[in-house]
Design an enzyme around this catalytic site. Sequence first.
Site, PDB file in Angstrom:
ATOM      1  N   ARG A 261       5.937 -13.217   9.502  1.00 44.91           N
ATOM      2  CA  ARG A 261       6.556 -11.927   9.193  1.00 44.91           C
ATOM      3  C   ARG A 261       7.909 -11.819   9.897  1.00 44.91           C
ATOM      4  NH1 ARG A 261       3.373  -6.936  11.267  1.00 44.91           N
ATOM      5  NH2 ARG A 261       5.365  -5.962  10.809  1.00 44.91           N
TER       6      ARG A 261
ATOM      7  N   GLU B 125       0.866  -1.175   0.000  1.00 42.95           N
ATOM      8  CA  GLU B 125       0.000   0.000   0.000  1.00 42.95           C
ATOM      9  C   GLU B 125       0.907   1.230   0.000  1.00 42.95           C
ATOM     10  OE1 GLU B 125      -3.524   2.168   2.631  1.00 42.95           O
ATOM     11  OE2 GLU B 125      -2.651   0.267   3.318  1.00 42.95           O
TER      12      GLU B 125
ATOM     13  N   LYS C 110       4.400   0.916  10.147  1.00 47.33           N
ATOM     14  CA  LYS C 110       4.467   2.157   9.365  1.00 47.33           C
ATOM     15  C   LYS C 110       3.969   3.354  10.183  1.00 47.33           C
ATOM     16  CE  LYS C 110       3.981   0.493   4.599  1.00 47.33           C
ATOM     17  NZ  LYS C 110       3.109   0.516   3.410  1.00 47.33           N
TER      18      LYS C 110
END
Length: 597
Positions: A300, A65, A310
């Site tokens: 992850r 994104e 983020k």
Amino acid sequence: MASAPPSTDKDSATKPSNFLRQVIERDLEQGTYAARRWAGHPADAAAHQQGQADPARIRTRFPPEPNGYLHVGHAKSICLNFGLAQDYQGVCHLRFDDTNPEKEEQEYVDGIKDAVRWLGYDWDAGGTSHLYQASDYFDFMYRAAEYLIEAGKAYVDEQTPEQMRVNRGDFGRPGVDSPYRSRSIDENLQRFREMRDGKLEDGKAVLRARIDMASPNINLRDPTIYRIKHAEHHNTGNKWCIYPMYTFAHPIEDALENITHSICTLEFEDQRPFYDWLLDRLGEGGLVNLPRPHQYEFARLNLTYVITSKRKLKQLVDQGHVSGWDDPRMPTIVGLRRRGYTPEALQIFADRIGVSKADSWIDYSTLEIALRDDLDPKAARAMAVLDPVKLVITNWDEAMGAGHLEPCSAPVHPHDPARGRREFMFGRELWIERTDYEDTPPKGFFRLFPGNKVRMKYGYVVECIGATRDASGALVEVQAKVLPDTKSGTPGADAVKVKGNISWVGVADGVKADVRLYDRLFSVPQPGAGEKDFLEELNPSSLTVVTAYVEPSLVAAKGDEKFQFERHGYFVADRKDHETGKAVFNRVTGLKDSFGK
């Protein structure tokens, strides 16, 4: 930049196996996707049915994104998805999941493309660009939403967000049907079109999939698939005031792009049932091709002393705790690049930590080891003095001649003679490290102290005779005498045996430089764990700037060029601030892990 040529199955067999490779190899062996067609661009099922046989054996994708700069966790995903596509003669798509117009910017789009290319990968294959964005499919997604309404699989809900949250239930309590769930198909179509046409305010209504409000998987309790958002989109402008949710858009994007293996992190595991449900429903209506893509999840990257949120990274930037997204202490790819990390080091790191379905923490030193292993055979050597004090050779003029400068040299790289030698001058005054002198040496100290002899690396043996301190006791100057017939590389140079060998920079030709000594941004292995404020765990010593002296060979250093400063570690000429007449170097990493010692 062209992507690396795809390897053969034989090549891929030489790499460590993991569950993803096993899945891909099984699908290739069984011909799971062998009958797929490819229209040359993502469109819809009909376009692919008219296309040629898909030239890619597999298709993966990297779907960020564009709401921030990529970090080291994304680097692992890039290496994984693009690497698997290369190894199995496939194609990896770069796709921007731009379904949230309020947080996305063209700056981030450009930064993501630059990061992927810098890591050594490309989305071009066979003369075709595979750069896509979710917003290109908004028309199709809207059509798919109307199809679900017409099939009785979606409805417009006008409860308040709080009502929907309460009625959704929890792990111990089933959900409650919305009072709008029984609306007719015609009513839902009309209301959804009113949402599309801007007749309803933000938050007034959403489109929900009709699945099962009693499902033990809360994600299947009629999830929202469209919401109203009167916001300008960086790609589609003001064409839309309704936008698809990521969980609705992502499976459709995969299907339209002929993705075979949709690889994501474990937090999306609970969303896989909806991924499957949606594509199965759209497949039943002929809107997407079958066999459909399948989603696979891996753990992850959890790296000690690092945060990869983020939101938190943006907070560090916005509040001025770091100088920007590319601050060399940041775990962003632009930050790692400015720090001096190489694409190869990040690829080595990704290969070494592997892929699994189990969450675990990787120690930060693993990343630094990968970097050292990559830089050691590449980085030119140089001498630098980071905490300088002057060494004065009191008998130099008498022994060597007044004003004499003796040329010395050293290999650019000790294991690669073809790279040549670097030159510097030995004279009456030299810069040495302040820690290389002691009035009274501790046990095991073999450097400069009164009466001791040491070799000045690549130069002469000198004998220390004392030092000068100021009124506060701070070291101001060290004095020594040179032994004239001991220059390195000359006959008889080894006649005088010494235990100490120290680096130096000549006062006559040394270059002043700003050296930024970076360390880990956080002082604890898991910043923000539990109820702690991650900002309170910032390492106050994560940056120290010193005025240093470096040997003259570094005058020609170019921004982003890496060196090993002998004794000190690996350094890089800062890619933004280093320039002719203004030397600025960043410490990339030490010669060994010394954090907290």
